[in-house]
Each structure stands twice: as C-alpha cells, then as structure tokens.
Design a protein around this motif. Structure first.
Motif, PDB file in Angstrom:
ATOM      1  N   GLU A 176      36.797  50.982  49.596  1.00  0.00           N
ATOM      2  CA  GLU A 176      35.497  51.651  49.455  1.00  0.00           C
ATOM      3  C   GLU A 176      35.606  53.032  48.818  1.00  0.00           C
ATOM      4  N   THR A 177      36.834  53.488  48.514  1.00  0.00           N
ATOM      5  CA  THR A 177      37.024  54.793  47.878  1.00  0.00           C
ATOM      6  C   THR A 177      36.425  54.769  46.478  1.00  0.00           C
ATOM      7  N   PRO A 178      35.526  55.709  46.131  1.00  0.00           N
ATOM      8  CA  PRO A 178      34.978  55.734  44.773  1.00  0.00           C
ATOM      9  C   PRO A 178      36.076  56.020  43.746  1.00  0.00           C
ATOM     10  N   VAL A 179      36.051  55.281  42.656  1.00  0.00           N
ATOM     11  CA  VAL A 179      36.974  55.502  41.545  1.00  0.00           C
ATOM     12  C   VAL A 179      36.129  55.858  40.329  1.00  0.00           C
ATOM     13  N   VAL A 180      36.280  57.081  39.816  1.00  0.00           N
ATOM     14  CA  VAL A 180      35.566  57.512  38.626  1.00  0.00           C
ATOM     15  C   VAL A 180      36.576  57.472  37.485  1.00  0.00           C
ATOM     16  N   ALA A 181      36.314  56.592  36.521  1.00  0.00           N
ATOM     17  CA  ALA A 181      37.279  56.344  35.457  1.00  0.00           C
ATOM     18  C   ALA A 181      36.809  56.929  34.134  1.00  0.00           C
ATOM     19  N   ALA A 182      37.685  57.668  33.490  1.00  0.00           N
ATOM     20  CA  ALA A 182      37.404  58.218  32.164  1.00  0.00           C
ATOM     21  C   ALA A 182      37.956  57.310  31.067  1.00  0.00           C
ATOM     22  N   HIS A 183      38.458  56.156  31.446  1.00  0.00           N
ATOM     23  CA  HIS A 183      38.960  55.183  30.473  1.00  0.00           C
ATOM     24  C   HIS A 183      38.708  53.786  31.021  1.00  0.00           C
ATOM     25  N   THR A 184      38.297  52.901  30.138  1.00  0.00           N
ATOM     26  CA  THR A 184      37.978  51.524  30.525  1.00  0.00           C
ATOM     27  C   THR A 184      39.136  50.856  31.246  1.00  0.00           C
ATOM     28  N   PHE A 185      40.359  51.118  30.791  1.00  0.00           N
ATOM     29  CA  PHE A 185      41.545  50.514  31.404  1.00  0.00           C
ATOM     30  C   PHE A 185      41.615  50.847  32.892  1.00  0.00           C
ATOM     31  N   VAL A 186      41.339  52.085  33.237  1.00  0.00           N
ATOM     32  CA  VAL A 186      41.390  52.516  34.639  1.00  0.00           C
ATOM     33  C   VAL A 186      40.306  51.801  35.449  1.00  0.00           C
ATOM     34  N   ALA A 187      39.102  51.717  34.903  1.00  0.00           N
ATOM     35  CA  ALA A 187      37.995  51.068  35.619  1.00  0.00           C
ATOM     36  C   ALA A 187      38.271  49.582  35.841  1.00  0.00           C
ATOM     37  N   ILE A 188      38.738  48.898  34.815  1.00  0.00           N
ATOM     38  CA  ILE A 188      39.020  47.469  34.952  1.00  0.00           C
ATOM     39  C   ILE A 188      40.165  47.234  35.939  1.00  0.00           C
ATOM     40  N   THR A 189      41.190  48.067  35.876  1.00  0.00           N
ATOM     41  CA  THR A 189      42.302  47.933  36.815  1.00  0.00           C
ATOM     42  C   THR A 189      41.816  48.137  38.246  1.00  0.00           C
ATOM     43  N   ALA A 190      40.933  49.102  38.453  1.00  0.00           N
ATOM     44  CA  ALA A 190      40.385  49.347  39.791  1.00  0.00           C
ATOM     45  C   ALA A 190      39.620  48.121  40.292  1.00  0.00           C
ATOM     46  N   LEU A 191      38.830  47.516  39.417  1.00  0.00           N
ATOM     47  CA  LEU A 191      38.093  46.308  39.813  1.00  0.00           C
ATOM     48  C   LEU A 191      39.057  45.178  40.169  1.00  0.00           C
ATOM     49  N   LEU A 192      40.082  45.002  39.349  1.00  0.00           N
ATOM     50  CA  LEU A 192      41.045  43.933  39.594  1.00  0.00           C
ATOM     51  C   LEU A 192      41.830  44.152  40.888  1.00  0.00           C
TER      52      LEU A 192
END
Length: 113
Positions: free
Chosen positions: A12-28
């Motif tokens: 449940e920790t919010p992840v704010v991503a400045a790059h798509t790679f980081v956001a997709i990795t967080a989702l995965l």
C-alpha cells in the motif's frame, strides 16, 4: 536490483515514478498505489502505465492524447506543470529582480536546458 527494493515495501506504500520503467516495475511487484508522472507533453504509448496506476500529465493536450489511446479517464489526472519547489518559492522575488534588471537596461539572460 530495483525489484527487491520494491518487494521489501508494504504493497500500500505510494510509489511516485518519474519514469515509466519504475511505475511498471512497481505494478509488477504488486504495488497498489502507483503514480506515473508523464513529463512529455506529446504523449506516446511508451509513457503510459496501465491501470491501476494514475498517469499524471501537465497539459490538457496530453490528457486528451492519453484518453484517445484508451487510458480510462479514472487513471488520468491533469496536474498542470511539474515545478521544483525552489523555483516556486522564489518566483515573486526572482521576478522582481528580473524587472529591476530590465528597467536598468541590463542585458537579458537566458537559461537553456
């Protein structure tokens, strides 16, 4: 090396991503609260992160482009321009100094990045 770091966080920790790679990795990795900052004002499929991530954009044009690409409206947020805190804090004082330089006839200065 990034995946173990994300797996060590509560989901449940919010992840704010400045790059798509980081956001997709967080989702995965199972993160539930992912925010993807879309910096480019000409959205392309490479900038989009699928739901449940929120894609934050800077312009109405970019918002419309993401919607046209099929991103659900509930996963797009128009947040206007991303601006460093230091620039925002000093905007009024810096503007006064610029106006004073202009009144004195000082040469113009430009910052190109």
């Amino acid at each position: 090396q990034f995946k173990p770091l994300l797996l060590g966080l509560p989901l449940e920790t919010p992840v704010v991503a400045a790059h798509t790679f980081v956001a997709i990795t967080a989702l995965l990795c199972g993160c539930k609260r992912v925010i993807n900052l879309v910096f480019d004002n000409h959205a392309q499929p490479v900038h989009i992160v699928p739901p449940p991530a929120i894609n934050c954009v800077q312009t109405p044009k970019c918002e419309q482009q993401l919607l046209a690409m099929g991103v659900p409206a509930s996963n797009v947020r128009l947040v206007v321009h991303f601006l460093p805190k230091e620039l925002a804090e000093n905007a009024v004082a810096d503007s006064r100094l610029r106006m004073q330089r202009a009144r004195c006839g000082a040469p113009r200065r430009f910052l190109i990045s």
